[in-house]
Design a protein around this motif. Structure first.
Motif, mmCIF file in Angstrom:
data_model
loop_
_atom_site.group_PDB
_atom_site.id
_atom_site.type_symbol
_atom_site.label_atom_id
_atom_site.label_comp_id
_atom_site.label_asym_id
_atom_site.label_seq_id
_atom_site.Cartn_x
_atom_site.Cartn_y
_atom_site.Cartn_z
ATOM 1 N N TYR A 195 68.262 -52.507 -78.415
ATOM 2 C CA TYR A 195 67.677 -52.039 -77.120
ATOM 3 C C TYR A 195 66.920 -53.028 -76.077
ATOM 4 O O TYR A 195 67.169 -52.876 -75.022
ATOM 5 N N LYS A 196 65.930 -53.382 -76.886
ATOM 6 C CA LYS A 196 65.027 -54.294 -76.119
ATOM 7 C C LYS A 196 65.778 -55.449 -75.253
ATOM 8 O O LYS A 196 65.612 -55.778 -74.122
ATOM 9 N N ALA A 197 66.539 -56.000 -76.296
ATOM 10 C CA ALA A 197 67.433 -57.202 -75.780
ATOM 11 C C ALA A 197 68.587 -56.580 -74.495
ATOM 12 O O ALA A 197 68.521 -57.222 -73.544
ATOM 13 N N ALA A 198 68.925 -55.401 -74.670
ATOM 14 C CA ALA A 198 69.818 -54.814 -73.686
ATOM 15 C C ALA A 198 68.980 -54.598 -72.423
ATOM 16 O O ALA A 198 69.308 -54.705 -71.037
ATOM 17 N N SER A 199 67.825 -54.166 -72.541
ATOM 18 C CA SER A 199 66.927 -53.682 -71.442
ATOM 19 C C SER A 199 66.345 -55.108 -70.658
ATOM 20 O O SER A 199 66.499 -54.887 -69.476
ATOM 21 N N ASP A 200 66.132 -55.961 -71.693
ATOM 22 C CA ASP A 200 65.635 -57.301 -70.739
ATOM 23 C C ASP A 200 66.843 -57.812 -69.829
ATOM 24 O O ASP A 200 66.606 -58.498 -68.876
ATOM 25 N N GLN A 201 68.092 -57.558 -70.292
ATOM 26 C CA GLN A 201 69.186 -58.249 -69.424
ATOM 27 C C GLN A 201 69.094 -57.464 -68.076
ATOM 28 O O GLN A 201 69.918 -57.897 -67.360
ATOM 29 N N CYS A 202 68.821 -56.308 -68.162
ATOM 30 C CA CYS A 202 69.001 -55.619 -66.850
ATOM 31 C C CYS A 202 67.597 -55.872 -66.050
ATOM 32 O O CYS A 202 68.035 -55.642 -64.887
ATOM 33 N N LYS A 203 66.721 -56.627 -66.216
ATOM 34 C CA LYS A 203 65.563 -56.907 -65.298
ATOM 35 C C LYS A 203 65.721 -57.472 -64.277
ATOM 36 O O LYS A 203 65.540 -57.342 -63.210
ATOM 37 N N PRO A 204 66.571 -58.578 -64.593
ATOM 38 C CA PRO A 204 67.012 -59.715 -63.068
ATOM 39 C C PRO A 204 67.816 -58.917 -62.173
ATOM 40 O O PRO A 204 68.034 -59.217 -61.059
ATOM 41 N N MET A 205 68.447 -57.726 -62.608
ATOM 42 C CA MET A 205 69.545 -56.987 -61.760
ATOM 43 C C MET A 205 68.818 -56.330 -60.592
ATOM 44 O O MET A 205 67.560 -56.151 -60.642
ATOM 45 N N LYS A 206 69.736 -55.885 -59.538
ATOM 46 C CA LYS A 206 69.032 -55.226 -58.485
ATOM 47 C C LYS A 206 69.851 -54.032 -58.160
ATOM 48 O O LYS A 206 71.161 -54.032 -58.557
ATOM 49 N N GLY A 207 69.156 -52.970 -57.455
ATOM 50 C CA GLY A 207 69.811 -51.959 -57.142
ATOM 51 C C GLY A 207 70.468 -50.864 -58.287
ATOM 52 O O GLY A 207 70.229 -50.875 -59.254
ATOM 53 N N ALA B 186 73.417 -51.532 -59.935
ATOM 54 C CA ALA B 186 73.752 -51.997 -61.132
ATOM 55 C C ALA B 186 72.789 -52.269 -62.255
ATOM 56 O O ALA B 186 72.861 -52.060 -63.211
ATOM 57 N N LYS B 187 71.354 -52.387 -61.768
ATOM 58 C CA LYS B 187 70.123 -52.410 -62.617
ATOM 59 C C LYS B 187 70.058 -50.882 -63.334
ATOM 60 O O LYS B 187 69.962 -50.938 -64.553
ATOM 61 N N ASP B 188 70.148 -49.839 -62.547
ATOM 62 C CA ASP B 188 70.227 -48.499 -62.944
ATOM 63 C C ASP B 188 71.309 -48.124 -63.965
ATOM 64 O O ASP B 188 71.069 -47.495 -65.085
ATOM 65 N N VAL B 189 72.591 -48.734 -63.610
ATOM 66 C CA VAL B 189 73.641 -48.625 -64.644
ATOM 67 C C VAL B 189 73.478 -49.480 -65.852
ATOM 68 O O VAL B 189 73.537 -48.626 -66.897
ATOM 69 N N CYS B 190 72.848 -50.609 -65.671
ATOM 70 C CA CYS B 190 72.554 -51.407 -67.033
ATOM 71 C C CYS B 190 71.581 -50.539 -67.769
ATOM 72 O O CYS B 190 71.816 -50.356 -69.193
ATOM 73 N N LYS B 191 70.525 -49.992 -67.165
ATOM 74 C CA LYS B 191 69.684 -49.153 -68.153
ATOM 75 C C LYS B 191 70.178 -47.994 -68.743
ATOM 76 O O LYS B 191 69.811 -47.707 -69.878
ATOM 77 N N LYS B 192 71.068 -47.294 -67.970
ATOM 78 C CA LYS B 192 71.655 -46.107 -68.414
ATOM 79 C C LYS B 192 72.416 -46.346 -69.817
ATOM 80 O O LYS B 192 72.500 -45.727 -70.821
ATOM 81 N N GLN B 193 73.104 -47.805 -69.674
ATOM 82 C CA GLN B 193 73.907 -48.076 -70.839
ATOM 83 C C GLN B 193 73.047 -48.532 -71.856
ATOM 84 O O GLN B 193 73.312 -48.249 -73.117
ATOM 85 N N ALA B 194 71.983 -49.144 -71.768
ATOM 86 C CA ALA B 194 70.904 -49.453 -72.702
ATOM 87 C C ALA B 194 70.651 -48.229 -73.369
ATOM 88 O O ALA B 194 70.532 -48.259 -74.629
ATOM 89 N N ASP B 195 70.117 -47.398 -72.687
ATOM 90 C CA ASP B 195 69.566 -46.049 -73.154
ATOM 91 C C ASP B 195 70.711 -45.313 -73.892
ATOM 92 O O ASP B 195 70.164 -44.778 -75.062
ATOM 93 N N GLY B 196 71.775 -45.345 -73.291
ATOM 94 C CA GLY B 196 73.015 -44.625 -74.085
ATOM 95 C C GLY B 196 73.272 -45.100 -75.636
ATOM 96 O O GLY B 196 73.696 -44.423 -76.473
ATOM 97 N N GLN B 197 73.277 -46.496 -75.763
ATOM 98 C CA GLN B 197 73.664 -47.373 -76.846
ATOM 99 C C GLN B 197 72.764 -47.171 -77.853
ATOM 100 O O GLN B 197 72.964 -46.734 -78.990
ATOM 101 N N LYS B 198 71.211 -47.001 -77.339
ATOM 102 C CA LYS B 198 70.181 -46.640 -78.201
ATOM 103 C C LYS B 198 70.183 -45.267 -78.893
ATOM 104 O O LYS B 198 70.115 -44.930 -80.030
ATOM 105 N N LYS B 199 70.725 -44.159 -78.011
ATOM 106 C CA LYS B 199 70.808 -42.743 -78.403
ATOM 107 C C LYS B 199 72.046 -42.651 -79.535
ATOM 108 O O LYS B 199 71.739 -42.016 -80.396
ATOM 109 N N ILE B 200 73.137 -43.340 -79.120
ATOM 110 C CA ILE B 200 74.108 -43.453 -79.868
ATOM 111 C C ILE B 200 73.761 -43.906 -81.492
ATOM 112 O O ILE B 200 74.142 -43.435 -82.497
ATOM 113 N N ALA B 201 73.121 -45.172 -81.446
ATOM 114 C CA ALA B 201 72.827 -45.638 -82.511
ATOM 115 C C ALA B 201 71.857 -45.078 -83.412
ATOM 116 O O ALA B 201 72.129 -44.886 -84.697
ATOM 117 N N LEU B 202 70.889 -44.294 -82.875
ATOM 118 C CA LEU B 202 70.050 -43.312 -83.417
ATOM 119 C C LEU B 202 70.642 -42.131 -84.179
ATOM 120 O O LEU B 202 70.382 -41.790 -85.348
#
Length: 188
Positions: A39-51, A53-69
């Motif tokens: 999750y941390k690695a996926a979230s870190d990949q979102c940091k340089p993004m803008k607008g 695209a960054k929000d979508v990336c965060k949602k994907q990271a959050d979703g992957q974490k929720k599914i994994a848990l």
């Protein structure tokens, strides 16, 4: 009395099957740590993004974490309730990402996108409910049939709303024909 090799193997499998799927607390902790690291690695990949695209990336990271848990919980305790929670986590994650992607659009295109995302979410949740009812040992065929009927109605309603939203981009007779077609197609 001598047991046949196949029967002996089945008996052994039945005897040991209870512990095969169970995870130790150490294994669970290791998995949780792995999930957090991913999750941390996926979230870190979102940091340089803008607008968006960054929000979508965060949602994907959050979703992957929720599914994994949810998956970890199901693997640790494989119950129907946890299987349902896993299916719901997948549906919710997909919906959150799809809804976030709609923010790139505007006007009716955005509205249609959101309605289609909602329809897909409703279908996934209803499929999970049907699966949960079907898997219950105490459910009878009428319970399953009722769950399927309810799921079909809710899915049809969500599809109708998406189709009707697509019609809003039209005007006059074309819009009226589109709405009438949607009503006919989805039994509204």
């Amino acid at each position: 009395m001598k047991l046949q090799p196949t029967i002996a193997a089945l008996c052994a499998a039945a005897f040991f099957s209870g512990g095969v799927f169970a995870m130790t607390s150490a294994e669970q902790k290791t998995e949780k740590d792995r999930i957090e690291a991913e999750y941390k690695a996926a979230s870190d990949q979102c940091k340089p993004m803008k607008g968006n695209a960054k929000d979508v990336c965060k949602k994907q990271a959050d979703g992957q974490k929720k599914i994994a848990l949810a998956d970890l919980k199901h693997r640790a305790e494989p119950t129907e309730g946890h299987r349902h929670d896993l299916a719901k986590a997948k549906a919710d994650a997909e919906y959150d990402v799809a809804k976030e992607k709609c923010d790139d659009a505007t006007g009716n295109t955005k509205d249609v996108c959101q309605k289609e995302a909602k329809a897909a979410h409703v279908k996934a949740l209803e499929a999970a409910k049907v699966a949960e009812v079907s898997a219950k040992p105490s459910s009878n065929p009428s319970d399953v049939a009722d769950a399927r009927k309810d799921a079909a109605e809710k899915s049809r309603e969500a599809d109708y709303k998406a189709a009707k939203e697509r019609c809003d981009a039209m005007a006059g007779d074309a819009k009226d024909a589109c709405v009438a077609d949607a009503k006919r197609k989805f039994g509204q």
